[in-house]
Design a protein around this motif. Structure first.
Motif, PDB file in Angstrom:
ATOM      1  N   GLU A 185     -23.544  19.914 -39.840  1.00  0.00           N
ATOM      2  CA  GLU A 185     -23.560  18.518 -39.385  1.00  0.00           C
ATOM      3  C   GLU A 185     -22.763  18.362 -38.088  1.00  0.00           C
ATOM      4  O   GLU A 185     -23.227  17.759 -37.118  1.00  0.00           O
ATOM      5  CB  GLU A 185     -22.974  17.619 -40.473  1.00  0.00           C
ATOM      6  CG  GLU A 185     -23.525  16.216 -40.416  1.00  0.00           C
ATOM      7  CD  GLU A 185     -23.127  15.413 -41.640  1.00  0.00           C
ATOM      8  OE1 GLU A 185     -22.668  14.291 -41.425  1.00  0.00           O
ATOM      9  OE2 GLU A 185     -23.245  15.910 -42.767  1.00  0.00           O
ATOM     10  N   LEU A 192     -24.578  19.942 -35.185  1.00  0.00           N
ATOM     11  CA  LEU A 192     -25.599  19.059 -34.603  1.00  0.00           C
ATOM     12  C   LEU A 192     -24.965  17.933 -33.772  1.00  0.00           C
ATOM     13  O   LEU A 192     -25.540  17.481 -32.790  1.00  0.00           O
ATOM     14  CB  LEU A 192     -26.465  18.449 -35.718  1.00  0.00           C
ATOM     15  CG  LEU A 192     -27.554  19.372 -36.260  1.00  0.00           C
ATOM     16  CD1 LEU A 192     -28.039  18.893 -37.612  1.00  0.00           C
ATOM     17  CD2 LEU A 192     -28.721  19.462 -35.280  1.00  0.00           C
ATOM     18  N   PHE A 240     -30.743  24.264 -41.360  1.00  0.00           N
ATOM     19  CA  PHE A 240     -30.451  23.640 -40.061  1.00  0.00           C
ATOM     20  C   PHE A 240     -31.669  22.851 -39.558  1.00  0.00           C
ATOM     21  O   PHE A 240     -31.552  21.697 -39.106  1.00  0.00           O
ATOM     22  CB  PHE A 240     -30.055  24.733 -39.054  1.00  0.00           C
ATOM     23  CG  PHE A 240     -30.011  24.257 -37.631  1.00  0.00           C
ATOM     24  CD1 PHE A 240     -28.969  23.460 -37.185  1.00  0.00           C
ATOM     25  CD2 PHE A 240     -31.017  24.606 -36.729  1.00  0.00           C
ATOM     26  CE1 PHE A 240     -28.933  23.012 -35.871  1.00  0.00           C
ATOM     27  CE2 PHE A 240     -30.985  24.161 -35.428  1.00  0.00           C
ATOM     28  CZ  PHE A 240     -29.942  23.374 -34.989  1.00  0.00           C
ATOM     29  N   GLU A 241     -32.856  23.452 -39.681  1.00  0.00           N
ATOM     30  CA  GLU A 241     -34.077  22.794 -39.206  1.00  0.00           C
ATOM     31  C   GLU A 241     -34.346  21.509 -39.993  1.00  0.00           C
ATOM     32  O   GLU A 241     -34.748  20.490 -39.449  1.00  0.00           O
ATOM     33  CB  GLU A 241     -35.283  23.749 -39.352  1.00  0.00           C
ATOM     34  CG  GLU A 241     -35.363  24.812 -38.263  1.00  0.00           C
ATOM     35  CD  GLU A 241     -35.432  24.200 -36.861  1.00  0.00           C
ATOM     36  OE1 GLU A 241     -36.091  23.157 -36.692  1.00  0.00           O
ATOM     37  OE2 GLU A 241     -34.802  24.765 -35.941  1.00  0.00           O
ATOM     38  N   GLU A 256     -32.164  19.647 -41.509  1.00  0.00           N
ATOM     39  CA  GLU A 256     -31.179  18.634 -41.095  1.00  0.00           C
ATOM     40  C   GLU A 256     -31.559  18.023 -39.748  1.00  0.00           C
ATOM     41  O   GLU A 256     -31.467  16.817 -39.533  1.00  0.00           O
ATOM     42  CB  GLU A 256     -29.798  19.309 -41.007  1.00  0.00           C
ATOM     43  CG  GLU A 256     -28.651  18.415 -40.607  1.00  0.00           C
ATOM     44  CD  GLU A 256     -28.184  17.494 -41.739  1.00  0.00           C
ATOM     45  OE1 GLU A 256     -27.588  16.476 -41.429  1.00  0.00           O
ATOM     46  OE2 GLU A 256     -28.452  17.815 -42.913  1.00  0.00           O
ATOM     47  N   ARG A 257     -32.019  18.888 -38.852  1.00  0.00           N
ATOM     48  CA  ARG A 257     -32.359  18.427 -37.494  1.00  0.00           C
ATOM     49  C   ARG A 257     -33.581  17.480 -37.547  1.00  0.00           C
ATOM     50  O   ARG A 257     -33.617  16.437 -36.893  1.00  0.00           O
ATOM     51  CB  ARG A 257     -32.671  19.630 -36.595  1.00  0.00           C
ATOM     52  CG  ARG A 257     -32.721  19.309 -35.099  1.00  0.00           C
ATOM     53  CD  ARG A 257     -32.802  20.578 -34.272  1.00  0.00           C
ATOM     54  NE  ARG A 257     -33.979  21.378 -34.580  1.00  0.00           N
ATOM     55  CZ  ARG A 257     -35.192  21.158 -34.054  1.00  0.00           C
ATOM     56  NH1 ARG A 257     -35.365  20.184 -33.194  1.00  0.00           N
ATOM     57  NH2 ARG A 257     -36.204  21.907 -34.394  1.00  0.00           N
ATOM     58  N   ARG A 315     -32.648  14.090 -38.850  1.00  0.00           N
ATOM     59  CA  ARG A 315     -31.987  13.277 -37.806  1.00  0.00           C
ATOM     60  C   ARG A 315     -33.000  12.724 -36.820  1.00  0.00           C
ATOM     61  O   ARG A 315     -32.913  11.570 -36.403  1.00  0.00           O
ATOM     62  CB  ARG A 315     -30.968  14.132 -37.059  1.00  0.00           C
ATOM     63  CG  ARG A 315     -29.764  14.388 -37.910  1.00  0.00           C
ATOM     64  CD  ARG A 315     -28.678  15.013 -37.108  1.00  0.00           C
ATOM     65  NE  ARG A 315     -27.507  15.115 -37.952  1.00  0.00           N
ATOM     66  CZ  ARG A 315     -26.283  14.866 -37.545  1.00  0.00           C
ATOM     67  NH1 ARG A 315     -26.071  14.490 -36.311  1.00  0.00           N
ATOM     68  NH2 ARG A 315     -25.284  14.978 -38.375  1.00  0.00           N
ATOM     69  N   ASN A 316     -33.941  13.591 -36.439  1.00  0.00           N
ATOM     70  CA  ASN A 316     -34.940  13.139 -35.470  1.00  0.00           C
ATOM     71  C   ASN A 316     -35.771  11.987 -36.028  1.00  0.00           C
ATOM     72  O   ASN A 316     -36.140  11.052 -35.315  1.00  0.00           O
ATOM     73  CB  ASN A 316     -35.868  14.289 -35.077  1.00  0.00           C
ATOM     74  CG  ASN A 316     -35.154  15.267 -34.161  1.00  0.00           C
ATOM     75  OD1 ASN A 316     -34.083  14.945 -33.641  1.00  0.00           O
ATOM     76  ND2 ASN A 316     -35.702  16.443 -33.972  1.00  0.00           N
TER      77      ASN A 316
END
Lengths: 185, 187
Positions: A13, A16, A42-43, A45-46, A49-50
């Protein structure tokens, strides 16, 4: 999951957010290169967020805004005294210097707090729009109240008090005032 | 004894903090407040009017002297709450409600409210009572009880000038009030 993976996941977190130190950042980046499990995490989470950033911006309903503001303001009013009570007053008897600092801090906070929440346009804690909306609601509330009073008077006692009760109230009040003025004179 | 002035400063600061922050007034503790929450509006009742203008809204409405209509602004700053409960009643509801109305009347009497209007016609009754607080009026209580037909209970809490309040409401009648009332009646 390896212990190194759990440490990396805990840092994802911040990674990012760009909040890690240079060393930590490099360490996480290197680990993601070699660990498919953490990379998937990680992907995920990303992407999450997006998806948040792509959501349309919605305006908060007026009532909710007021409720939040009301709750926030009431917390602010109590925060300063309780803070001083816990950190300051209990020490006053024994530590005059600390007490002086606490008093200065209190003055400083009290001077700063109201101004920080004031709208420069209206010189008050609310914006011009909020005041105008509240004013309309209050005005309508008053009109409805007197309309209800007047209407019920007409329907219940039709004609006894005349057209509108506020006139009767005013008449009665004038009599009271005349009596009191007469009494004083 | 250097500590004493500090304590005094702190006490003064705390005691004035309500005004500084404009903290919400607890209207239930004010002399002009009459508890209308004891009156439960029956779910099956018709033609319900339930107005609750609280102190936070009135404070917000009265804020700032620059937003025009200073007369209204000044008046709103003197009113802390407006509560109206009105609904149609049948014979059964009348029987349930009557003790509450009598209790309110007794409370007004025991708390030295002045009844400025009292009209009784058969079983119908209209009263307007005011609670004085020095030279100002701390509360206004309106009761219209028409058994088997309708009850209206209105409580205005504040520290206001009744003549100014009625004057303002009568002042609405030029254009604006009539327009709003026509809209209400046509609903």
């Amino acid at each position: 999951m390896k212990s190194s993976c759990s440490k990396i996941c805990a840092l994802l977190e911040s990674f990012l957010d760009g909040d890690l130190s240079v060393e930590e950042d490099a360490s996480v980046a290197a680990h993601l290169q070699t660990c498919p499990g953490c990379r998937a995490e990680f992907e995920s989470e990303r992407l999450l967020r997006n998806s948040f950033t792509s959501l349309p911006e919605l305006s908060c309903p007026e009532t909710t805004t007021r409720l939040i503001e009301k709750a926030t303001l009431s917390r602010q009013t109590t925060r300063v005294p309780s803070y001083l009570w816990q950190r300051g007053i209990r020490q006053l008897g024994w530590r005059p210097t600390a007490a002086g600092v606490a008093a200065l801090a209190a003055i400083f906070l009290l001077l700063l707090y109201p101004t920080s929440h004031r709208d420069p346009e209206t010189n008050g804690p609310y914006t011009r729009e909020e005041i105008l909306v509240a004013r309309q609601e209050a005005k309508l509330g008053l009109i409805l109240t007197f309309h209800k009073i007047g209407k019920s008077e007409k329907e219940a006692i039709g004609g006894v008090l005349g057209k509108r009760l506020p006139q009767a109230i005013r008449g009665s009040l004038q009599k009271v005032l005349e009596r009191s003025e007469g009494g004083q004179g | 004894m250097k500590i004493l002035p500090v304590i005094i400063v702190l006490i003064l600061l705390f005691s004035s903090s309500d005004e500084i922050y404009g903290q919400e007034v607890d209207v239930t503790k004010l002399p002009g407040y009459v508890d209308l929450e004891r009156i439960e509006i029956p779910t099956e009742a018709e033609d319900i009017t339930d107005i609750n203008v609280g102190s936070s809204l009135l404070k917000m409405a009265a804020d700032s002297k620059e937003n025009g209509d200073s007369k209204l602004s000044a008046l709103l700053s003197q009113i802390y709450a407006v509560r109206v409960k009105s609904f149609e009643i049948d014979d059964e509801t009348t029987a349930t409600l009557r003790p509450h109305i009598e209790q309110i009347q007794q409370e007004l009497e025991s708390e030295k409210w002045e009844r400025i209007v009292y009209v009784k016609s058969g079983d119908e009754m209209v009263t307007v009572s005011v609670k004085h607080d020095n030279e100002k009026i701390a509360g206004l209580m309106f009761i219209a009880f028409e058994p088997g037909s309708e009850v209206v209970l209105a409580n205005i809490v504040g520290d206001f000038d009744l003549a100014a309040l009625t004057g303002l409401v009568l002042g609405f009648s030029d254009g604006e009030l009539e327009e709003i009332l026509e809209d209400l009646d046509s609903d």
